[in-house]
Design a protein around this motif. Structure first.
Motif, PDB file in Angstrom:
ATOM      1  N   PRO A  23       0.809  -1.221   0.000  1.00  0.00           N
ATOM      2  CA  PRO A  23       0.000   0.000   0.000  1.00  0.00           C
ATOM      3  C   PRO A  23       0.844   1.274   0.000  1.00  0.00           C
ATOM      4  O   PRO A  23       1.979   1.294   0.460  1.00  0.00           O
ATOM      5  N   CYS A  24       0.251   2.327  -0.540  1.00  0.00           N
ATOM      6  CA  CYS A  24       0.854   3.658  -0.596  1.00  0.00           C
ATOM      7  C   CYS A  24       1.246   4.112   0.801  1.00  0.00           C
ATOM      8  O   CYS A  24       0.496   3.935   1.753  1.00  0.00           O
ATOM      9  N   TYR A  25       2.437   4.689   0.946  1.00  0.00           N
ATOM     10  CA  TYR A  25       2.840   5.202   2.253  1.00  0.00           C
ATOM     11  C   TYR A  25       2.886   6.722   2.260  1.00  0.00           C
ATOM     12  O   TYR A  25       3.543   7.332   3.099  1.00  0.00           O
ATOM     13  N   ASP A  26       2.217   7.344   1.273  1.00  0.00           N
ATOM     14  CA  ASP A  26       2.030   8.795   1.269  1.00  0.00           C
ATOM     15  C   ASP A  26       3.324   9.598   1.210  1.00  0.00           C
ATOM     16  O   ASP A  26       3.539  10.518   1.999  1.00  0.00           O
ATOM     17  N   CYS A  27       4.180   9.294   0.224  1.00  0.00           N
ATOM     18  CA  CYS A  27       5.356  10.144   0.013  1.00  0.00           C
ATOM     19  C   CYS A  27       4.924  11.480  -0.565  1.00  0.00           C
ATOM     20  O   CYS A  27       5.674  12.446  -0.522  1.00  0.00           O
TER      21      CYS A  27
END
Lengths: 253, 652
Positions: free
Chosen positions: B623-627
């Motif tokens: 899942p995306c880790y919000d960089c």
């Protein structure tokens, strides 16, 4: 133990072609290594069926006759290629010429007949044109006269590990004032003498540069602008030609 | 000669070749062929018939600059436009520089030997900061004032691009604009702006054009931002000084690589260059999240080129160039979703054709060995390269290189077992939190590699080369706040490591160690994270004769050190202040107004995670880790698989 390439060995050479090509204009600044790389790529692009050596790093079958030094132009450079499939030499000439940059022009391709002398055996001398911008014909003629009157002129040529003495006079078969092929070419204005020089490929080889050095040191020539040197021909000395103006026999003839 | 005084517009003068003046000088210089042009697929267009004229520069020697992929792409796509002309220029070596000064010959393009000062734009691609002094040489030889502020309408707009442009502040004084990110669309957009401005009669002159470039958001114009400093030397604020100029300038992102299949007609040089192959970028971007890697951070998200486009580009590229080697480029080529199919498809297509395929991938896993086996099907298996980057397990957690020692040992065993004779391992020294022991563990790892390799290969004559570079913290990475390790400590650790390995009786002769001294990395660090005050250092070094700083034989640490001392005299900043000082979250960084899409809070959190050894997964597979990049740049990950295959080529 060591790995060898899988599969059958490469196909053998079935035809040998001899090629004359030029180094004109700015292409005179290519070194022999530059040319060899460009030529091998041109072979690939042109689809000429060159034969390759066996092994892990197969090399195309190309053998080069002595190359003109970097910075000198040439109308007569030679090489021989081995093909895996026979081809019409005229077609090969067109294909290679189209694939090489302007200035590296493939002018002649002939088939080498079996059991004929090798290219190296058919080349013993070169004929050079040296243009001397800023030098009048009188000055040039005087220097040539002095040079020819000497038996030997030793010049030092810079090498990788110091200097090497070369007898510039000994290698010269003939040298005389000549007429430029393209008198308007180049950047020069004002006087510009032309020399025609025939040099034997002795060991150590005498280069046009060595003869120019000798003309400056031993015969008082002064060259205000960098001379432009062009190889016009290579071949065996024509014994029937006059002593002061040697001619060469065409190695592809 | 062209145009002349009778031309309707002043800019139609110029563009005349200087070759006749250059040619007599060439016999006296080293490798003159690099200055003559005439490469296959080089382009010379009519000066008069083009409205916008670009000189494109790679600020290093021709042998390094010519193969540069970015420059070749721009050269080709600009020249495809009827009213645009692009020519190339490279740094000249000092022998020619001296002759050019003596004979008043300006910096020239190698295509038509036109003076660089005659062009509308000079685009300079900076892959490394060590090219900055070469920029100054070129500007000076071109007759372009070094300071952008002193230029007028007769001078080209100087455009900086490439990865170093993500912090162009050290060269802010010398450039007019910087372009961030992918160059394809940006170059076209700039061209359109220049054409329109010229067609409109150059409203408001040079300044008017710069305003258009800045307000459109296509480029960053340093002159339109004021920087103020705190008494302790840190930056106080960076503020636009013109209405309509954005507070932050965003990078460009090409979303569909299949739409831009360049280079199609790559340049084939006569001179020998550092890379002699046809290179295809198989994807852009990387989300593995290695915390030291600026390229991986500033090129997000991952955008793949499809297997079919890659196949077509290789086919056309080989036919057009005659190159005997094809390189499948990217930041981590084994990560392409269809790399196995690409490798097998190309190996099948070119079986027995004397075309070799290379995949610059350093991923530490068995799949990488499988790929290398496929690509070297009929060739010799010499060397494979892997990049564990950190010597100890702890270090690799800090940098987020998710490789265990067991992974590495298993991988090299596979490699040696498959007939590979030599394994090269890349490491970095000077990483944040590193201790002497972390570096010494490289020795332990190398010994295990050889022991395992001898067993797997069933022979003793296998080798391992350990290659170590000094770590340089880079802008727009989680390590942008980190202290760079001083070069004395780097050198001490590397000497100790080398000593331990060369005195090892059992393994020493099978292990080679390569490293360079740490001092150039300190200067790279200064230029990477520097601000506008560093510009005066670059100028001082250049005036003192600094050239080709990326070449160890020309680089002088003393010269840079002395220039820093002189320039920073009486200021709160110094060489150490820029390099070995750790920053904190509240500090305004020189590049904060330049937007690579990365969320600063996320980067800070990732920096904190690094210190505590927390790892983060690749967002392609988890899942995306919000960089922050995708939402802020309106982009998304573009990966396959497409499910398509490479069909055999039909023989013509």
């Amino acid at each position: 133990m060591s790995r060898t390439p899988d599969g059958p060995p490469p196909p053998p050479v079935v035809q040998r072609l001899r090629v004359r090509y030029t180094k004109r204009g700015r292409m005179r600044f290519t070194s022999h290594r530059d040319f060899a790389r460009a030529f091998e790529r041109a072979l690939r692009r042109s689809g000429v069926p060159i034969a390759f050596s066996a092994g892990f790093s197969p090399h195309p079958k190309v053998s080069y006759a002595g190359a003109a030094p970097t910075g000198t132009a040439s109308e007569a450079e030679y090489l021989e290629i081995g093909l895996a499939v026979s081809r019409d030499p005229r077609r090969v000439r067109e294909a290679l010429d189209a694939a090489l940059p302007d200035g590296i022009d493939v002018v002649e391709v002939v088939e080498a007949q079996p059991a004929t002398p090798s290219l190296a055996e058919r080349i013993e001398a070169s004929s050079w044109e040296i243009r001397l911008p800023g030098v009048s014909e009188e000055e040039a003629a005087a220097a040539v006269g002095k040079f020819l009157a000497l038996d030997s002129v030793l010049v030092a040529r810079p090498t990788k590990d110091g200097h090497r003495e070369v007898d510039a006079r000994a290698g010269v078969a003939s040298v005389r004032l000549g007429v430029a092929r393209n008198p308007d070419s180049g950047w020069e204005t004002g006087p510009c003498a032309t020399l025609n020089l025939v040099v034997r490929h002795s060991t150590p080889a005498v280069r046009p540069d060595d003869v120019l050095t000798a003309l400056r040191r031993a015969a008082g020539l002064s060259t205000p602008v960098t001379p432009v040197v062009t190889r016009l021909a290579q071949g065996l000395l024509d014994e029937a030609s006059p002593q002061d103006e040697r001619r060469l026999l065409d190695p592809l003839g | 000669m062209q145009g002349g005084a009778g031309g309707p517009y002043p800019d139609q003068m110029g563009g005349a070749s200087i070759f006749q003046r250059l040619e007599p000088l060439l016999p006296a210089v080293r490798k003159p062929v690099q200055y003559v042009g005439g490469e296959l697929h080089s382009v010379v267009k009519d000066w008069e018939s083009c409205q916008v004229r670009w000189a494109l520069m790679y600020p290093d020697a021709y042998e390094v600059g010519l193969p540069n992929q970015g420059l070749q792409i721009l050269y080709e796509l600009l020249n495809e436009r009827d009213d645009v002309l692009a020519e190339r220029t490279y740094s000249v070596w000092s022998d020619l520089e001296a002759l050019m000064r003596e004979h008043a010959i300006p910096q020239f393009t190698v295509d038509a030997h036109r003076p660089v000062g005659d062009f509308d734009l000079l685009g300079v691609s900076f892959a490394t900061e060590l090219g900055y002094t070469n920029l100054l040489t070129a500007l000076d030889l071109a007759g372009i004032p070094l300071s952008a502020a002193e230029r007028d309408e007769s001078h080209p707009i100087v455009v900086a691009g490439g990865h170093a442009a993500f912090n162009p502040e050290p060269i802010a004084e010398f450039i007019d604009v910087a372009v961030l990110g992918d160059g394809e669309q940006a170059a076209v957009a700039i061209t359109d702006l220049v054409r329109d401005w010229k067609a409109a009669g150059r409203p408001a002159g040079r300044d008017g054009l710069l305003v258009r470039l800045a307000t459109s958001g296509v480029a960053y114009v340093p002159a339109f931002y004021d920087v103020t400093y705190l008494p302790d030397g840190r930056i106080q604020r960076v503020v636009p000084n013109r209405p309509g100029v954005p507070w932050r300038v965003a990078k460009h992102t090409v979303m569909d690589l299949d739409e831009w299949p360049y280079p199609k007609q790559p340049l084939v040089p006569l001179a020998e260059t550092v890379h002699e192959r046809y290179s295809v970028e198989i994807f852009r971007g990387c989300t593995r999240g290695c915390r030291f890697c600026q390229a991986g951070m500033i090129t997000r998200p991952v955008r793949e080129r499809s297997i079919t486009t890659v196949g077509e580009m290789v086919q056309r590229g080989i036919a057009a160039t005659g190159f005997e080697e094809v390189g499948l480029l990217s930041l981590s080529s084994a990560d392409h979703s269809e790399i196995a199919e690409i490798a097998k498809g190309l190996a099948d297509r070119y079986d027995g054709e004397q075309v070799s395929l290379s995949l610059p991938s350093t991923r530490v896993d068995a799949f990488n060995v499988t790929l290398a086996n496929e690509l070297s099907r009929n060739g010799r298996r010499t060397g494979l390269t892997f990049a564990p980057e950190g010597g100890s397990e702890r270090m690799r957690k800090v940098i987020n290189k998710m490789v265990t020692e067991e992974d590495l040992i298993r991988t090299v065993a596979t490699a040696y077992g498959n007939g590979w004779r030599q394994v090269k391992l890349y490491f970095m020294c000077g990483l944040p939190t590193e201790t002497d022991d972390d570096v010494m563990q490289i020795a332990a790892m190398a010994r295990r590699v050889i022991a395992t390799g001898r067993e797997a290969a069933g022979r003793r004559d296998i080798r391992c080369t350990v290659s170590i570079g000094a770590f340089v913290p880079k802008p727009h990475t989680p390590f942008q706040w980190a202290a760079q390790l001083d070069h004395e400590t780097v050198d001490r650790r590397l000497r100790a490591l080398k000593g331990a390995l060369t005195h090892d009786r059992e393994f020493g002769r099978s292990i080679g160690v390569r490293y360079h001294d740490g001092r150039p990395s300190i200067i790279e660090g200064l230029l990477s994270r520097g601000d506008r005050r560093v510009g005066a250092v670059i100028r001082a070094v250049w005036e003192d004769g600094g050239r080709f700083d990326g070449w160890s034989e020309h680089f002088s640490f003393r010269r840079w050190e002395n220039a820093c001392t002189a320039v920073f005299e009486g200021q709160p900043v110094s060489l150490d202040w820029y390099t070995t000082r750790e920053r904190d979250l509240v500090e305004v960084l020189p590049w904060d107004h330049l937007d690579a899409g990365l969320d600063k809070d996320w980067m800070w959190q990732d920096w904190q995670d690094a210190i505590s050894g927390e790892e983060v997964e690749d967002c392609r597979w988890s899942p995306c880790y919000d960089c922050g990049v995708c939402p802020s740049m309106d982009t998304e990950i573009q990966v396959g698989p497409t499910g398509r295959q490479l069909l055999p080529l039909t023989v013509v």
